[in-house]
Design a protein around this motif. Structure first.
Motif, mmCIF file in Angstrom:
data_model
loop_
_atom_site.group_PDB
_atom_site.id
_atom_site.type_symbol
_atom_site.label_atom_id
_atom_site.label_comp_id
_atom_site.label_asym_id
_atom_site.label_seq_id
_atom_site.Cartn_x
_atom_site.Cartn_y
_atom_site.Cartn_z
ATOM 1 N N PRO A 166 -13.088 30.174 -1.541
ATOM 2 C CA PRO A 166 -13.813 31.630 -2.419
ATOM 3 C C PRO A 166 -14.226 32.586 -1.941
ATOM 4 O O PRO A 166 -14.859 33.396 -3.173
ATOM 5 C CB PRO A 166 -14.539 30.245 -3.281
ATOM 6 C CG PRO A 166 -14.265 28.860 -2.879
ATOM 7 C CD PRO A 166 -13.611 29.107 -1.475
ATOM 8 N N ASN A 167 -15.255 32.483 -0.633
ATOM 9 C CA ASN A 167 -15.813 34.012 -0.592
ATOM 10 C C ASN A 167 -14.987 34.728 0.143
ATOM 11 O O ASN A 167 -15.764 36.409 -0.445
ATOM 12 C CB ASN A 167 -16.523 33.058 0.848
ATOM 13 C CG ASN A 167 -17.555 31.936 0.839
ATOM 14 O OD1 ASN A 167 -18.291 31.910 0.310
ATOM 15 N ND2 ASN A 167 -17.444 31.152 2.026
ATOM 16 N N HIS A 168 -14.119 34.398 0.507
ATOM 17 C CA HIS A 168 -12.947 35.651 0.305
ATOM 18 C C HIS A 168 -12.030 36.052 -1.184
ATOM 19 O O HIS A 168 -12.165 37.469 -1.194
ATOM 20 C CB HIS A 168 -11.830 35.087 0.822
ATOM 21 C CG HIS A 168 -11.644 35.173 2.616
ATOM 22 N ND1 HIS A 168 -11.761 36.050 3.569
ATOM 23 C CD2 HIS A 168 -11.892 33.605 3.293
ATOM 24 C CE1 HIS A 168 -11.769 35.502 4.481
ATOM 25 N NE2 HIS A 168 -11.917 33.814 4.366
ATOM 26 N N GLY A 169 -12.502 35.139 -1.475
ATOM 27 C CA GLY A 169 -12.381 35.737 -3.656
ATOM 28 C C GLY A 169 -13.572 36.827 -3.930
ATOM 29 O O GLY A 169 -12.981 37.696 -4.535
ATOM 30 N N GLN A 170 -14.420 35.610 -3.518
ATOM 31 C CA GLN A 170 -15.687 37.054 -3.999
ATOM 32 C C GLN A 170 -16.091 38.473 -3.637
ATOM 33 O O GLN A 170 -16.349 38.725 -3.301
ATOM 34 C CB GLN A 170 -17.077 36.260 -3.919
ATOM 35 C CG GLN A 170 -16.961 35.257 -4.726
ATOM 36 C CD GLN A 170 -17.146 35.227 -6.741
ATOM 37 O OE1 GLN A 170 -17.961 35.756 -6.651
ATOM 38 N NE2 GLN A 170 -16.544 34.461 -6.879
#
Length: 550
Positions: free
Chosen positions: A252-256
């Motif tokens: 999720p950090n990469h997605g954000q």
């Protein structure tokens, strides 16, 4: 052990050992043609030419499933083969509860997908329930067995080459390239020469938001951002898949981070003059956690950019127009051509006597249906879709049913619609985003539509949590109705289709939409049995302030 391995590898048990071959329609054993029509539509949803990931029973949208595993498929087909016209198949999120006694006038199948107690309808709870196999994301027409392929919607902004190539081979794209430079060059060339072009870019869409364009939108499957619906631009396709599998907490950090870059590029192009709108796929809903997309002074359903429902489709829905569709169960292209001609003729007859503000809708759809055949848009079953209002839907259905009775159409026809329609969906960030009376987050309309279609004669009905915008963000429903040439089928079609449109127009009228007011008023004038509670305009806008101050 094999099921345990599926759970470890895929996070869910699919029971691949039960995955079948696709059977031609004339090989389905059945005791009622209504059951056979449901089998046909299930198989159409799982046809490799139609479905996104057929092996995982995913029809479209990344995770919109027909069933949760292949054992459920086998049980459902078994029940349908034995069903009589005095039984109804009950489906709980892909699980066939069984056949229950009912009336011949009852639906042959009642489907619910993802129905969860509201306080537990979160993304995290969904992941747990899906892994357990107790709930399922049916998207819209995946879990209701009514998807008809890209003619209904060319789904998804993907970075996977396989679906890109499939749509190119089916004729939905004129060119495909994996070169960003070549893609941008072709965009500029065709824009300069004013030459029509549809080009599919095999790469990450975030990289493509660069050259100046006039109109822009986004169809990334952000209702499912961390399980294949959104691939971060800083990772390759393979790297993203590996990270989702081996370290899902980091993904999720990469997605954000990617979303921040994504919206920044769109904001820059917008500032330079591009008009951008939200497709209603949770793009802005998800991006609001990562970037500035809020609308100053806007309401709870408004962002910096409008939803296309707020900008365009809301008023079209309020006129009663929406995606009406049918499937020729014979599989014969000649039957589809006959029904195309029937639909076009009906629309031309009605369109000659309509008011100016809906004449353009009729003209657009007459052109669409007259030219549909030559564009060869059919994949899977012989199906067609067009946008029609209430009167058009009823008249087309009755005319097709008569053609079946007369033998001009060789076999029964299933009529249906997308859930993305006038009445079928309560979705505050898409279908009902232009409802401003405070009821945008209420789901009475979609639930009432499901119930009303059921007791008015639909062959099957479905009600879903999730679809388009995502789990917990929308309640939507749909139906299928078999036209077999009988008088009973005409009666059912008239009742179902009139209700299926008027319900939503009445709700939109009450919320203050003037186009819906005019539409439902006209419908009541044509149908003496229809009586709708109508709003009165407020003559004195200060009356509320005075009442509250008093």
């Amino acid at each position: 052990p094999e099921f345990a391995q599926e759970l470890r590898q895929y996070g869910h048990i699919y029971m691949y050992r039960f995955c079948p071959k696709l059977y031609p329609i004339d090989q389905y054993p059945c005791r009622t043609r209504q059951a056979a029509s449901i089998m046909l539509m299930i198989m159409n949803n799982l046809d490799p030419a139609v479905a996104q990931f057929p092996q995982e029973l995913v029809t479209y949208g990344g995770n919109g499933q027909v069933f949760s595993n292949w054992a459920q498929f086998c049980l459902v087909m078994h029940y349908l083969s034995e069903m009589t016209e005095e039984q109804t198949l009950v489906m709980y999120s892909g699980h066939p509860v069984g056949l229950f006694p009912s009336l011949p006038s009852s639906p042959r199948a009642i489907i619910t997908n993802g129905m969860v107690i509201p306080n537990y309808s979160s993304r995290n709870q969904y992941e747990k329930m899906f892994a357990l196999g107790v709930s399922m994301y049916g998207q819209m027409t995946a879990g209701s067995y009514c998807y008809i392929g890209p003619q209904g919607i060319v789904h998804g902004t993907l970075v996977d080459e396989a679906p890109l190539r499939k749509r190119f081979e089916q004729g939905w794209l004129m060119e495909v390239t994996s070169s960003l430079e070549h893609c941008i060059k072709r965009i500029r060339e065709t824009k300069s020469s004013k030459t029509p072009l549809s080009v599919g870019y095999h790469g990450n869409i975030v990289d493509l938001w660069g050259p100046p364009v006039d109109l822009g939108s986004d169809q990334t499957s952000l209702h499912n951002p961390y399980n294949g619906g959104y691939y971060p631009v800083q990772l390759s396709f393979c790297q993203a898949n590996q990270l989702m599998s081996t370290d899902s907490n980091r993904f999720p950090n990469h997605g954000q981070e990617s979303l921040r870059r994504h919206i920044k590029a769109i904001n820059k192009l917008s500032d330079a003059g591009m008009f951008f709108w939200d497709y209603g796929n949770a793009f802005l809903l998800e991006a609001q956690e990562s970037a500035e997309v809020e609308k100053a002074g806007g309401g709870a359903t408004e962002f910096r950019y409008p939803s296309y429902v707020q900008h365009i489709m809301g008023d079209i829905f309020s006129l009663g127009f929406g995606p009406f569709r049918w499937v020729c169960t014979s599989g014969d292209p000649k039957d589809l051509a006959t029904t195309d001609d029937i639909a076009a003729t009906i629309l031309e007859e009605i369109g000659a006597n309509v008011t100016d503000h809906i004449r353009q809708q009729y003209n657009d759809n007459i052109r669409w249906i007259r030219e549909a055949g030559k564009h060869k848009m059919v994949v899977g079953s012989q199906a067609r879709i067009l946008y029609s209002d209430q009167k058009g839907r009823v008249c087309i259905a009755l005319a097709i049913n008569q053609a079946i009775a007369d033998g001009r159409v060789s076999a029964p026809v299933v009529i249906s619609r997308d859930h993305h329609d006038v009445s079928g969906t309560d979705s505050p960030f898409r279908e009902t985003s232009n409802v401003y009376d405070g009821s945008a987050f209420c789901a009475d309309m979609a639930v009432q539509n499901f119930v009303g279609d059921a007791f008015r004669g639909a062959t099957w009905v479905a009600l879903h949590n999730g679809g388009g915008v995502g789990w917990g963000e929308v309640i939507n429903g749909g139906f299928g109705l078999l036209l077999d040439g009988s008088v009973e089928a005409s009666k059912r079609a008239r009742l179902v289709l009139n209700w299926d449109v008027s319900n939503g127009v009445a709700r939109r009228c009450w919320s203050g939409n003037s186009k819906a007011y005019e539409t439902i008023q006209h419908t009541m004038e044509e149908n003496g049995q229809l009586r709708v509670t109508m709003p009165f305009p407020v003559q004195d806008e200060c009356v509320l302030d005075r009442a509250l101050q008093g």
